[in-house]
Design an enzyme around this catalytic site. Structure first.
Site, short mmCIF file in Angstrom:
data_model
loop_
_atom_site.label_atom_id
_atom_site.label_comp_id
_atom_site.label_asym_id
_atom_site.label_seq_id
_atom_site.Cartn_x
_atom_site.Cartn_y
_atom_site.Cartn_z
CB SER A 176 38.23 -11.46 21.42
OG SER A 176 36.83 -11.61 21.29
CB SER A 232 36.41 -13.90 25.38
OG SER A 232 36.76 -13.03 24.32
CE LYS A 274 35.38 -9.83 24.51
NZ LYS A 274 35.41 -10.27 23.10
CE LYS A 294 40.01 -11.80 25.60
NZ LYS A 294 39.67 -12.99 24.80
#
Length: 393
Positions: free
Chosen positions: A63, A129, A66, A233
């Site tokens: 992730s 997320s 992202k 993140k």
């Protein structure tokens, strides 16, 4: 104009540690050893690498992808191509029940056919997320996931991510998708530098959409009272392990850590904290040359003015041992005669930064304004003076 720092931290450390111990409050200890496959720590302002291990090892981004999805969205918002109050219709692909790829993954829990604002979808991507939110926004920005992925890879090249390639908009494992700890840290730097409004969302600790209870930001360091963490993140898949890119501020210094291939959910936070604490304890960011402040006013030939200011458009930042910011000295060299017309930001020489008489970094010396060409008679006069200058000056 991008700064080009050419000297490595290893050289910086050598130059600093070779000075007499009386000149330092205490020596800089070894980089902490972390329980992770790869990691890096950078100074966000100077771009210098303070610590690294396997930082260019190819890894699955999970992730962390992202961050680039967010970067593309932030650019679209900043340019006015989309707006926060745009309403997006949720397609079947962005609906977990209708897309088996999303089964069991992190979600915003969108419902097919419903409309959701760009602002909420963006928070769903950054805070929750949400893989479904990534698909919905990709379709809204670029028309399809494939077209959006192309944008992601184009921006990766512009930022200078040399060892990163995206195949998905959300980061679920896919053949041919990879990154490195170094690239993710510098993507975080670009996000902070280029898109402050977008980055401001990363510090939000929770977001509620379509659920009775708020979903918490997965970056647990946001709750750590000993560090001023305001992003960035997390990511996890079986192939990637536990990833975390984190950023924190202390005074004039902002550091970014990237820990990839951590062993556990909490472990990636603990290892990231070790890096950040070490960095803040032993380093700070000096700003020896201010943005748009003339370091020197230099003669320019054939111009409609006699002098042109030279310096740094964005300011110069250098990483130094804690307590040594005021000791940084600046010197410059100019490559050759400067001729008009010339554009603002043109490199004409080099600025060097010294500590204890040793060069620890350098960047381009650039023009701080446009200078147009003078008229016919001014050009003739300058030509005559210039010839005498070259002969006798």
């Amino acid at each position: 104009m991008k700064k080009k720092f050419k000297l490595s931290f290893a050289f910086l450390a050598f130059a600093i540690c070779s000075t007499a111990s009386a000149e330092m409050a205490f020596p800089i200890p070894a980089i902490p050893q972390l329980d992770a496959e790869s990691y890096i720590l950078i100074d966000a302002k100077s771009g210098e690498i303070l610590a690294q291990y396997n930082a260019e090892q190819q890894r699955d981004p999970a992730s962390l992808t992202k961050m680039m999805t967010s970067y593309v969205i932030g650019q679209a918002l900043q340019s006015g191509r989309i707006k926060n109050d745009d309403m997006v219709v949720v397609s079947k692909d962005a609906w977990a029940t209708g897309n088996p790829v999303l089964k069991g993954s992190s979600l915003m829990f969108l419902e097919v056919g419903k409309t959701v604002s760009v602002a909420n979808l963006n928070k769903g991507i950054i805070i929750q997320s949400g893989n479904d939110a990534c698909i919905a926004m990709a379709e809204h920005v670029a028309g399809s996931q494939g077209a959006f992925v192309n944008l992601m890879n184009e921006y990766a090249k512009k930022i200078g991510l040399e060892h990163t390639h995206f195949e998905t908009v959300h980061g679920l494992d896919a053949p041919g998708q990879y990154t490195t700890a170094k690239d993710m840290a510098f993507l975080g730097r670009a996000l902070i530098r280029d898109l402050p409004n977008e980055y401001a969302i990363y510090k939000e600790k929770e977001f509620t959409y379509n659920l009775s209870k708020p979903q918490l930001n997965r970056n647990g360091l946001l709750w750590d009272t000993t560090l001023n963490v305001d992003g960035i993140k997390t990511g996890h898949t079986n192939a990637a392990g536990y990833n975390l890119v984190a950023s924190a501020v202390d005074g004039n210094t902002r550091l970014i850590s990237a820990v990839l291939g951590g062993r556990t959910f909490k472990g990636r936070e603990e290892e990231s904290k070790k890096l950040l604490v070490w960095g803040f304890r032993f380093f700070e960011t000096a700003n020896p040359v201010k943005a748009d402040s003339a370091l020197v006013n230099q003669t320019i030939w054939y111009g409609d003015q006699n002098k042109v200011p030279l310096g740094s458009l964005e300011g110069a930042y250098v990483s130094v041992p804690k307590g040594r910011a005021a000791d940084v000295q600046v010197q410059y060299t100019i490559d050759n005669y400067i001729y008009a017309p010339i554009a603002k930001g043109t490199s004409v020489g080099k600025i060097q930064f010294l500590l204890d008489g040793k060069v620890i970094n350098e960047q381009s010396l650039v023009t701080l304004q446009d200078v147009q060409e003078s008229g016919f008679f001014g050009t003739i006069c300058d030509w005559i003076v210039l010839q005498f200058n070259k002969l006798f000056g």
